[in-house]
Design a protein around this motif. Structure first.
Motif, PDB file in Angstrom:
ATOM      1  N   LEU A  20     -11.940 -57.490  30.989  1.00 27.26           N
ATOM      2  CA  LEU A  20     -10.420 -57.423  31.833  1.00 27.26           C
ATOM      3  C   LEU A  20     -10.723 -57.666  33.266  1.00 27.26           C
ATOM      4  CD1 LEU A  20      -7.796 -57.682  31.292  1.00 27.26           C
ATOM      5  CD2 LEU A  20      -7.131 -54.833  30.845  1.00 27.26           C
ATOM      6  N   MET A  21     -11.574 -56.501  33.349  1.00 27.87           N
ATOM      7  CA  MET A  21     -11.318 -56.420  35.173  1.00 27.87           C
ATOM      8  C   MET A  21     -11.934 -57.388  36.165  1.00 27.87           C
ATOM      9  SD  MET A  21     -10.341 -53.406  37.545  1.00 27.87           S
ATOM     10  CE  MET A  21     -11.643 -52.197  37.750  1.00 27.87           C
ATOM     11  N   LEU A  22     -12.803 -58.280  35.471  1.00 28.26           N
ATOM     12  CA  LEU A  22     -13.458 -59.573  36.369  1.00 28.26           C
ATOM     13  C   LEU A  22     -12.383 -60.178  36.412  1.00 28.26           C
ATOM     14  CD1 LEU A  22     -16.337 -60.726  36.682  1.00 28.26           C
ATOM     15  CD2 LEU A  22     -16.628 -62.400  34.730  1.00 28.26           C
ATOM     16  N   ILE A  23     -11.522 -60.525  34.831  1.00 26.01           N
ATOM     17  CA  ILE A  23     -10.900 -61.368  35.400  1.00 26.01           C
ATOM     18  C   ILE A  23      -9.604 -61.303  36.190  1.00 26.01           C
ATOM     19  CG2 ILE A  23      -8.634 -62.227  34.159  1.00 26.01           C
ATOM     20  CD1 ILE A  23     -10.235 -62.234  31.717  1.00 26.01           C
ATOM     21  N   ILE A  24      -9.450 -59.727  36.036  1.00 27.67           N
ATOM     22  CA  ILE A  24      -8.053 -59.704  37.493  1.00 27.67           C
ATOM     23  C   ILE A  24      -8.875 -59.337  38.556  1.00 27.67           C
ATOM     24  CG2 ILE A  24      -6.824 -57.430  38.539  1.00 27.67           C
ATOM     25  CD1 ILE A  24      -7.084 -56.473  35.373  1.00 27.67           C
ATOM     26  N   ILE A  25      -9.989 -59.489  39.442  1.00 28.28           N
ATOM     27  CA  ILE A  25     -10.493 -58.992  40.275  1.00 28.28           C
ATOM     28  C   ILE A  25     -10.889 -61.164  40.926  1.00 28.28           C
ATOM     29  CG2 ILE A  25     -12.673 -59.408  41.325  1.00 28.28           C
ATOM     30  CD1 ILE A  25     -13.628 -56.751  40.584  1.00 28.28           C
ATOM     31  N   ILE A  26     -10.905 -62.109  39.312  1.00 25.72           N
ATOM     32  CA  ILE A  26     -11.093 -63.364  40.312  1.00 25.72           C
ATOM     33  C   ILE A  26      -9.331 -63.364  40.304  1.00 25.72           C
ATOM     34  CG2 ILE A  26     -11.505 -65.488  39.088  1.00 25.72           C
ATOM     35  CD1 ILE A  26     -13.608 -64.573  37.435  1.00 25.72           C
ATOM     36  N   ALA A  27      -8.259 -63.584  39.851  1.00 26.99           N
ATOM     37  CA  ALA A  27      -7.041 -63.707  40.389  1.00 26.99           C
ATOM     38  C   ALA A  27      -6.916 -63.243  41.362  1.00 26.99           C
ATOM     39  CB  ALA A  27      -6.610 -63.506  38.916  1.00 26.99           C
ATOM     40  N   VAL A  28      -7.209 -61.875  41.688  1.00 27.83           N
ATOM     41  CA  VAL A  28      -6.726 -61.478  43.496  1.00 27.83           C
ATOM     42  C   VAL A  28      -7.391 -62.263  44.127  1.00 27.83           C
ATOM     43  CG1 VAL A  28      -7.060 -59.327  44.690  1.00 27.83           C
ATOM     44  CG2 VAL A  28      -6.295 -59.075  42.538  1.00 27.83           C
ATOM     45  N   VAL A  29      -8.969 -62.351  44.061  1.00 26.79           N
ATOM     46  CA  VAL A  29      -9.290 -63.916  45.226  1.00 26.79           C
ATOM     47  C   VAL A  29      -8.256 -64.678  45.540  1.00 26.79           C
ATOM     48  CG1 VAL A  29     -11.148 -64.394  45.448  1.00 26.79           C
ATOM     49  CG2 VAL A  29     -11.231 -62.512  44.630  1.00 26.79           C
ATOM     50  N   VAL A  30      -8.496 -64.870  44.411  1.00 28.16           N
ATOM     51  CA  VAL A  30      -7.884 -66.839  44.320  1.00 28.16           C
ATOM     52  C   VAL A  30      -6.340 -67.096  44.761  1.00 28.16           C
ATOM     53  CG1 VAL A  30      -6.459 -68.485  42.625  1.00 28.16           C
ATOM     54  CG2 VAL A  30      -9.032 -67.433  42.067  1.00 28.16           C
ATOM     55  N   ILE A  31      -5.741 -66.035  45.030  1.00 26.42           N
ATOM     56  CA  ILE A  31      -4.303 -64.985  45.631  1.00 26.42           C
ATOM     57  C   ILE A  31      -4.547 -65.282  46.464  1.00 26.42           C
ATOM     58  CG2 ILE A  31      -2.222 -64.142  45.578  1.00 26.42           C
ATOM     59  CD1 ILE A  31      -2.365 -63.502  41.913  1.00 26.42           C
ATOM     60  N   LEU A  32      -5.424 -64.555  47.120  1.00 27.12           N
ATOM     61  CA  LEU A  32      -5.780 -64.227  48.427  1.00 27.12           C
ATOM     62  C   LEU A  32      -6.078 -65.458  49.117  1.00 27.12           C
ATOM     63  CD1 LEU A  32      -6.843 -59.660  48.423  1.00 27.12           C
ATOM     64  CD2 LEU A  32      -4.905 -61.281  49.429  1.00 27.12           C
ATOM     65  N   ALA A  33      -6.724 -65.890  48.428  1.00 28.68           N
ATOM     66  CA  ALA A  33      -7.740 -67.304  49.265  1.00 28.68           C
ATOM     67  C   ALA A  33      -6.418 -68.020  49.106  1.00 28.68           C
ATOM     68  CB  ALA A  33      -8.167 -68.474  48.264  1.00 28.68           C
TER      69      ALA A  33
END
Length: 167
Positions: A20-33
């Protein structure tokens, strides 16, 4: 043994939390990018927007005006001892009404010069598409030359053969 079961439960509980933490981190990176890319696009696009406003300030091209040089040109010439004829209907394209008025005022001069150009052509050359194109270019240059002398600008964009009959 109870300790082993407790460690297994902790590891199993940690696996879903880490996923869950990995999915959240990836989602945050995609949103920021995506946000950074959008900000770059919008900020750099504003410079181009300034150029676009300059382009819209340029004059809009006027609609084309077609003027027929009537009647059709009929020119005779000799070919292998026989009398030959060519009949050509010519239209010119301009974007200025003053050019049409100038052409009408100087029509005798225009017709005379075009009859001389058309009458000087070779029958074999006129039979080819390249020959017709060369004659069209010659006619365009002559009409532009006359208009430049009379009104100070070429005025004509194109010469069009609307009918071309050889006999």
């Amino acid at each position: 043994m109870a300790d082993n079961e407790e460690e297994n439960n902790n590891e199993e509980a940690a696996k879903p939390k880490s996923k869950l933490m990995l999915i959240i981190i990836i989602a945050v990176v995609v949103i920021l990018a995506g946000g950074g890319g959008a900000a770059y696009f919008l900020l750099s696009g504003s410079d181009e927007g300034g150029d676009a406003s300059v382009e819209t300030e340029e004059p809009v091209q006027k609609p084309a005006i077609y003027f027929d040089l009537k009647p059709a040109f009929v020119v005779n010439y000799q070919w292998k001892g026989r009398q030959r004829y060519v009949q050509i209907s010519i239209s010119v394209m301009t974007r200025d009404e003053n050019v049409v008025e100038t052409l009408q005022a100087h029509m005798p001069l225009v017709r005379n010069n075009l009859v001389m150009i058309l009458g000087a052509q070779d029958f074999e050359v006129l039979r080819t598409p390249e020959g017709k194109e060369a004659v069209r270019e010659s006619v365009l240059e002559e009409v532009q030359r006359i208009l430049t002398e009379e009104m100070g600008e070429p005025g004509i964009e194109k010469v069009l053969f609307t009918n071309f009959v050889m006999q």
